[in-house]
Enzyme design. Structure first.
Site, PDB file in Angstrom:
ATOM      1  N   SER A   1       8.184  38.329 -41.812  1.00 15.25           N
ATOM      2  CA  SER A   1       8.677  36.965 -42.068  1.00 15.25           C
ATOM      3  C   SER A   1       7.603  36.048 -42.648  1.00 15.25           C
ATOM      4  CB  SER A   1       9.301  36.360 -40.819  1.00 15.25           C
ATOM      5  OG  SER A   1       8.331  35.900 -39.927  1.00 15.25           O
ATOM      6  N   SER A   2       6.366  36.506 -42.712  1.00 11.63           N
ATOM      7  CA  SER A   2       5.334  35.724 -43.409  1.00 11.63           C
ATOM      8  C   SER A   2       5.655  35.650 -44.903  1.00 11.63           C
ATOM      9  CB  SER A   2       3.958  36.362 -43.239  1.00 11.63           C
ATOM     10  OG  SER A   2       3.742  36.657 -41.892  1.00 11.63           O
TER      11      SER A   2
ATOM     12  N   THR B   1       9.150  36.784 -36.052  1.00  6.78           N
ATOM     13  CA  THR B   1       8.958  35.557 -35.271  1.00  6.78           C
ATOM     14  C   THR B   1       8.118  34.507 -36.005  1.00  6.78           C
ATOM     15  OG1 THR B   1       7.015  36.502 -34.178  1.00  6.78           O
ATOM     16  CG2 THR B   1       9.136  36.739 -33.049  1.00  6.78           C
ATOM     17  N   ASP B   2       7.256  34.964 -36.928  1.00  8.71           N
ATOM     18  CA  ASP B   2       6.271  34.030 -37.497  1.00  8.71           C
ATOM     19  C   ASP B   2       6.900  32.801 -38.149  1.00  8.71           C
ATOM     20  OD1 ASP B   2       4.275  35.655 -36.611  1.00  8.71           O
ATOM     21  OD2 ASP B   2       3.832  36.563 -38.553  1.00  8.71           O
TER      22      ASP B   2
ATOM     23  N   GLN C   1       1.544  15.119 -34.498  1.00  5.98           N
ATOM     24  CA  GLN C   1       0.900  16.421 -34.279  1.00  5.98           C
ATOM     25  C   GLN C   1       1.176  16.941 -32.865  1.00  5.98           C
ATOM     26  OE1 GLN C   1      -3.271  15.717 -35.009  1.00  5.98           O
ATOM     27  NE2 GLN C   1      -2.997  15.556 -37.220  1.00  5.98           N
TER      28      GLN C   1
ATOM     29  N   THR D   1       8.957  42.258 -36.672  1.00  6.17           N
ATOM     30  CA  THR D   1       8.428  43.263 -35.744  1.00  6.17           C
ATOM     31  C   THR D   1       9.529  44.108 -35.119  1.00  6.17           C
ATOM     32  OG1 THR D   1       6.508  41.913 -35.234  1.00  6.17           O
ATOM     33  CG2 THR D   1       7.131  43.519 -33.567  1.00  6.17           C
TER      34      THR D   1
HETATM   35  N1  ASP Z   1       4.611  39.239 -38.550  1.00  9.74           N
HETATM   36  C1  ASP Z   1       5.864  39.471 -37.858  1.00  9.74           C
HETATM   37  C2  ASP Z   1       6.958  38.747 -38.614  1.00  9.74           C
HETATM   38  O1  ASP Z   1       7.053  37.552 -38.514  1.00  9.74           O
HETATM   39  C3  ASP Z   1       5.751  39.020 -36.446  1.00  9.74           C
HETATM   40  C4  ASP Z   1       6.980  39.204 -35.589  1.00  9.74           C
HETATM   41  O2  ASP Z   1       8.063  39.548 -36.020  1.00  9.74           O
HETATM   42  O3  ASP Z   1       6.867  38.961 -34.366  1.00  9.74           O
HETATM   43  O4  ASP Z   1       7.703  39.356 -39.328  1.00  9.74           O
END
Ligand code: ASP
Length: 353
Positions: free
Chosen positions: A61-62, A92-93, A282, A16
């Protein structure tokens, strides 16, 4: 204390922080490094020497994979001697997975590898990206009272905290404090200043050895999350996945699972086949212990206790150890022992009061 003119290498992978809106779909998509850095003019005030390497193309990052971790580790390894610290800009993912994987891959790391990103793109008025990027660069340049790098490990900087990378978990999809380490204290608190908690920072005993990067990761691993009502056929189907070598089994509470005969039989048969099963709770806080009958029954099947390790660190540690070409016994032994601060061994097996 910081070196006269710190040399920092920025590795931009996407996320992001560097995204812009696609006018056709109104969804966010990764954009190039020039766009990102043009939005942080203040970074020049630091008077650091900052170079960059960028993923082509940058990714959400997904889409992160072990091949990308190898690319990041390669960039750090090839430039290790030329820079004081490294900042990885990342979505962040899957940031906690990348941080965990790099912590195992970069053996004998003695320089900072600070991973950051943001919840709002850098071009947004209220972005958290500018502050995160600048603070991450400052942390990568910081030294202790002996002039050694303050941070000598892989860490995640996000908003008000610096966390150990292999202890961190993404806990919020919209809060600026998006990460937390539930089982280990913060490495630094960010407020008016950067307040390092030196007692929490990793200091491996100096053995004179150079950085040794492990580029081989084995992905024949999986995570199975238990839930009440799981069918025997479902579990057996998962346990029999072709080629699988290691399984992170996410269990209830202090490492408990069903005591039903079919369940313990299915687990122990899998262990006897040579598949390593790693017991990880968990719960976000606390650790796997043999407190209950249900925990004893599972431990008796030969599963390896994960103590207080996160699922992100557990699965990447398995990829790393299976990639290391060592025996199954050695993998089991090393899984339940800390390698680089990713888990805490219990001091006592007495029930806490
Ligand atoms: N979908 C984004 C990623 O992980 C989310 C983020 O960066 O906050 O690349």
């Amino acid at each position: 204390m910081t070196p006269a003119q710190p040399k920092i290498l920025l590795i931009y992978t996407g996320g992001t922080i560097g995204m812009i809106e696609n006018p056709a779909t109104h969804s966010l998509q990764p954009f190039d490094f020039t766009h990102l850095i043009d939005n942080v003019p203040k970074i020049r005030l630091l008077n650091y020497m900052i170079d960059n390497i960028s993923f082509e193309p940058p990714i959400d990052s997904s889409d992160m994979s072990p091949a990308h971790w190898v690319e990041i580790a390669r960039a750090i390894t090839d430039n290790y001697d030329a820079y004081d610290g490294f900042v990885v800009l990342h979505g962040t993912d899957t940031m906690s997975y990348t941080a965990s994987a790099l912590s195992f891959m970069l053996e004998n790391l003695r320089k900072p590898v600070i991973i950051t990103g943001s919840q709002l793109p850098i071009g947004e008025v209220r972005t958290d990206g500018e502050e995160n990027l600048i603070t991450a660069v400052q942390i990568a340049a910081a030294t202790d009272r002996h002039g050694a790098p303050m941070v000598q490990e892989v860490a995640i900087l996000f908003e008000n905290y610096l966390w150990r990378g292999n202890r961190s978990t993404k806990r919020s999809a919209d809060n600026f404090n998006a990460f937390k380490s539930h089982n280990y204290p913060e490495l630094a608190k960010i407020g008016l200043g950067i307040n390092f908690h030196e007692e929490a920072l990793l200091r491996q005993p100096y053995n004179g050895r150079q950085l040794h990067t492990h580029f081989s990761l084995d992905t024949n691993v999986m995570i199975i999350d238990l839930f009440p009502g799981i069918e025997e056929s479902t579990l057996r189907h998962q346990l029999a996945t072709p080629g699988i070598k290691g399984i992170v089994l996410k269990t209830y509470g202090a490492g408990n699972a069903s005591t039903a005969r079919w369940f313990t039989d299915a687990i122990s048969e899998t262990v006897k086949r040579g598949v390593i099963i790693f017991n990880v709770t968990q719960c976000v806080n606390g650790s796997v212990q043999k407190l209950y009958e249900a925990g004893h029954a599972l431990a008796a099947t030969g599963v390896v206790p994960g103590h207080d390790i996160t699922a992100e660190a557990a699965i990447t540690k398995m990829m790393f150890l299976f990639g290391a070409g060592i025996s199954t016994e050695e993998i089991s032994r090393r899984l339940s022992q800390p390698i680089c601060g990713e888990l805490t061994l219990p001091h006592s097996n007495k029930r806490p009061i």
